[in-house]
Write a protein that holds these residues in place. Structure first.
Motif, PDB file in Angstrom:
ATOM      1  N   ARG A 189      35.139  30.945  42.940  1.00  0.00           N
ATOM      2  CA  ARG A 189      36.393  31.612  43.307  1.00  0.00           C
ATOM      3  C   ARG A 189      37.643  30.788  42.982  1.00  0.00           C
ATOM      4  NH1 ARG A 189      35.308  36.090  46.970  1.00  0.00           N
ATOM      5  NH2 ARG A 189      33.366  36.871  46.113  1.00  0.00           N
ATOM      6  N   THR A 228      31.721  40.938  30.121  1.00  0.00           N
ATOM      7  CA  THR A 228      31.080  40.913  31.444  1.00  0.00           C
ATOM      8  C   THR A 228      31.704  39.834  32.324  1.00  0.00           C
ATOM      9  OG1 THR A 228      29.017  41.780  30.542  1.00  0.00           O
ATOM     10  CG2 THR A 228      28.887  40.639  32.661  1.00  0.00           C
ATOM     11  N   GLN A 261      35.039  41.142  33.489  1.00  0.00           N
ATOM     12  CA  GLN A 261      34.873  42.153  34.533  1.00  0.00           C
ATOM     13  C   GLN A 261      34.462  41.521  35.861  1.00  0.00           C
ATOM     14  OE1 GLN A 261      32.058  44.613  32.437  1.00  0.00           O
ATOM     15  NE2 GLN A 261      33.651  46.057  31.789  1.00  0.00           N
ATOM     16  N   LEU A 262      33.575  40.559  35.819  1.00  0.00           N
ATOM     17  CA  LEU A 262      33.133  39.864  37.035  1.00  0.00           C
ATOM     18  C   LEU A 262      34.307  39.132  37.682  1.00  0.00           C
ATOM     19  CD1 LEU A 262      30.705  39.131  38.821  1.00  0.00           C
ATOM     20  CD2 LEU A 262      30.339  37.149  37.333  1.00  0.00           C
ATOM     21  N   GLU A 302      37.466  39.854  37.350  1.00  0.00           N
ATOM     22  CA  GLU A 302      38.383  40.867  37.878  1.00  0.00           C
ATOM     23  C   GLU A 302      37.892  41.411  39.222  1.00  0.00           C
ATOM     24  OE1 GLU A 302      38.997  44.812  35.844  1.00  0.00           O
ATOM     25  OE2 GLU A 302      40.930  43.841  35.417  1.00  0.00           O
ATOM     26  N   GLU A 303      36.595  41.643  39.341  1.00  0.00           N
ATOM     27  CA  GLU A 303      36.014  42.139  40.593  1.00  0.00           C
ATOM     28  C   GLU A 303      36.235  41.162  41.750  1.00  0.00           C
ATOM     29  OE1 GLU A 303      31.872  42.877  39.858  1.00  0.00           O
ATOM     30  OE2 GLU A 303      32.311  44.458  38.386  1.00  0.00           O
ATOM     31  N   HIS A 304      36.305  39.873  41.432  1.00  0.00           N
ATOM     32  CA  HIS A 304      36.469  38.846  42.462  1.00  0.00           C
ATOM     33  C   HIS A 304      37.904  38.336  42.576  1.00  0.00           C
ATOM     34  CE1 HIS A 304      32.081  38.785  41.997  1.00  0.00           C
ATOM     35  NE2 HIS A 304      32.091  38.421  43.270  1.00  0.00           N
TER      36      HIS A 304
END
Length: 109
Positions: free
Chosen positions: A42, A66, A69-70, A72-74
């Protein structure tokens, strides 16, 4: 040629993932694992330095997407930097450079 991945972080600052070598079907698992580990910490942001990448195929592009995207999700910033001319051309051709680099996409282009 194999793949070398160097992950470092200056505190405070983004996590830098420096990649050297060929990014292809055989080496993508290493890249994916490094990006996943970087996101799991993080950090504020991840900077993927492609300066040492000599070859990038579609599986490598998919791994970068990927990772983006990962992140961005976090809520982690993500940017790809420093590609060689040929690698930048491949990312442009695939239409992903504006997203992965963090460059603004102008309306209508």
């Amino acid at each position: 040629m194999g793949l070398t991945i160097d992950v470092s972080q200056a505190d405070p600052g983004p996590v830098r993932v420096a990649i050297a070598g060929d990014v292809d079907l055989a080496t993508v698992p290493e890249l994916s694992a490094a990006l996943t580990a970087a996101v799991s910490g993080r950090p504020q942001a991840i900077v993927v330095d492609l300066g040492g990448v000599t070859f990038l195929d579609s599986s490598g592009i998919a791994a970068l997407i990927t990772g983006y995207q990962l992140a961005e999700e976090h809520g982690v910033g993500f940017a790809v930097t420093n590609p060689r001319e040929r690698i930048r051309w491949v990312l442009d051709l695939a239409g992903v450079w504006p997203y992965l680099s963090g460059e603004e996409i102008e309306a209508g282009t």
